[in-house]
Design a protein around this motif. Structure first.
Motif, short mmCIF file in Angstrom:
data_model
loop_
_atom_site.label_atom_id
_atom_site.label_comp_id
_atom_site.label_asym_id
_atom_site.label_seq_id
_atom_site.Cartn_x
_atom_site.Cartn_y
_atom_site.Cartn_z
N ASP A 168 0.57 -0.93 0.10
CA ASP A 168 0.04 0.22 0.26
C ASP A 168 0.79 1.25 -0.47
N MET A 169 1.38 1.80 -1.40
CA MET A 169 1.94 2.32 -1.40
C MET A 169 1.73 4.36 -0.82
N ILE A 170 0.40 4.16 -0.86
CA ILE A 170 -0.66 5.25 0.04
C ILE A 170 -0.52 5.73 1.34
N ARG A 171 -0.33 4.45 2.11
CA ARG A 171 -0.22 4.32 3.91
C ARG A 171 0.90 3.85 3.97
N SER A 172 2.21 3.45 3.13
CA SER A 172 3.44 3.14 3.54
C SER A 172 3.32 2.39 4.21
N ARG A 173 3.02 1.20 3.09
CA ARG A 173 2.68 -0.35 4.41
C ARG A 173 2.88 -1.40 3.70
N VAL A 174 3.36 -2.40 4.08
CA VAL A 174 3.65 -4.12 3.20
C VAL A 174 2.88 -4.77 4.38
N THR A 175 2.40 -6.47 3.90
CA THR A 175 1.72 -7.25 4.33
C THR A 175 2.58 -8.23 3.83
N LEU A 176 3.84 -8.66 4.61
CA LEU A 176 4.67 -10.34 4.26
C LEU A 176 3.34 -11.48 4.84
N THR A 177 3.79 -12.40 4.45
CA THR A 177 2.94 -13.00 4.70
C THR A 177 4.32 -14.61 4.62
N ALA A 178 3.87 -15.86 5.97
CA ALA A 178 4.87 -16.67 5.55
C ALA A 178 3.60 -18.08 5.93
N GLN A 179 3.89 -19.06 5.68
CA GLN A 179 3.89 -20.53 5.76
C GLN A 179 4.32 -21.11 6.67
N HIS A 180 3.24 -21.81 8.09
CA HIS A 180 3.93 -22.65 9.17
C HIS A 180 2.98 -23.55 9.48
N GLY A 181 3.46 -24.83 8.88
CA GLY A 181 3.18 -25.69 8.97
C GLY A 181 1.38 -26.15 7.64
N SER A 182 -0.27 -26.14 9.00
CA SER A 182 -0.98 -25.05 7.68
C SER A 182 -1.55 -24.27 7.31
N ASP A 183 -0.56 -23.22 8.72
CA ASP A 183 -0.94 -21.67 8.98
C ASP A 183 -0.66 -21.09 7.93
N GLN A 184 -1.44 -19.64 7.87
CA GLN A 184 -0.50 -18.87 6.98
C GLN A 184 -1.07 -17.39 8.31
N HIS A 185 0.96 -16.95 8.29
CA HIS A 185 0.35 -16.11 9.41
C HIS A 185 1.37 -14.57 8.61
N GLN A 186 0.81 -13.09 9.13
CA GLN A 186 0.43 -12.15 8.11
C GLN A 186 1.37 -11.50 9.11
N ILE A 187 2.19 -10.71 8.94
CA ILE A 187 2.79 -9.42 9.19
C ILE A 187 3.18 -7.74 8.58
N LEU A 188 2.93 -6.98 9.21
CA LEU A 188 2.23 -5.77 8.39
C LEU A 188 3.58 -5.25 8.91
N VAL A 189 4.19 -4.24 7.71
CA VAL A 189 5.00 -3.73 8.16
C VAL A 189 5.05 -2.09 7.42
N CYS A 190 5.90 -0.40 8.01
CA CYS A 190 6.02 0.16 7.80
C CYS A 190 7.00 0.25 7.17
N THR A 191 7.05 0.80 5.73
CA THR A 191 8.39 1.51 5.53
C THR A 191 8.45 3.11 5.10
N LYS A 192 7.53 3.34 5.59
CA LYS A 192 8.21 4.56 5.33
C LYS A 192 10.07 5.58 5.51
N LEU A 193 10.10 5.03 6.04
CA LEU A 193 12.08 5.18 6.09
C LEU A 193 12.56 4.85 5.43
N VAL A 194 11.71 3.36 4.75
CA VAL A 194 12.50 2.72 3.62
C VAL A 194 12.87 3.06 2.18
N GLU A 195 11.39 3.95 1.68
CA GLU A 195 10.49 4.10 0.54
C GLU A 195 11.58 5.61 -0.34
N PRO A 196 11.88 5.81 -1.49
CA PRO A 196 11.24 4.97 -2.02
C PRO A 196 11.83 3.08 -2.90
#
Length: 122
Positions: free
Chosen positions: A35-63
């Motif tokens: 989400d370029m407007i809100r400077s947010r990235v969602t990362l996902t990872a699989q662990h067993g049968s579960d899908q996990h999401q991590i919200l990351v603020c990208t303001k300090l690493v843009e563009p």
């Protein structure tokens, strides 16, 4: 003064709330949403049968050139939002597509074992 190097945490540890607030951390996941407007990235990872999401603020690493579906590592600080969900404020966000994830997971576990042994012997 340099910031702390960051302790590796698995994405499922972050989503389960097992990481202290404000601590410097490293983690990884596949970029599924930018989400370029809100400077947010969602990362996902699989662990067993579960899908996990991590919200990351990208303001300090843009563009940066977001590659949806690619594997990323992130170094940053964990903060909790007003709605209670954790967000990682990224200082470094690196595309590591092609990295062997099972080998990284094993290396993180081995590092933890080593650090526990080292700390118990002191």
């Amino acid at each position: 003064m340099l910031p702390k190097p960051g302790v590796y945490y698995f994405p499922w540890e972050l989503s389960a709330g097992q990481v202290p607030d404000g601590g410097t951390l490293r983690t990884f996941g596949r970029l599924c949403l930018y989400d370029m407007i809100r400077s947010r990235v969602t990362l996902t990872a699989q662990h067993g049968s579960d899908q996990h999401q991590i919200l990351v603020c990208t303001k300090l690493v843009e563009p940066f050139q977001a590659q949806v579906g690619s594997l990323y590592t992130v170094l940053g600080e964990l903060e909790h939002q007003k709605d209670g969900g954790p967000v990682v404020k990224a200082r470094v966000l690196t595309c590591v597509e092609g990295m062997n994830v099972p080998l990284l997971e094993r290396a993180i576990q081995e590092q933890r074992v080593y650090q526990r042994e080292r700390d118990s012997s002191q």
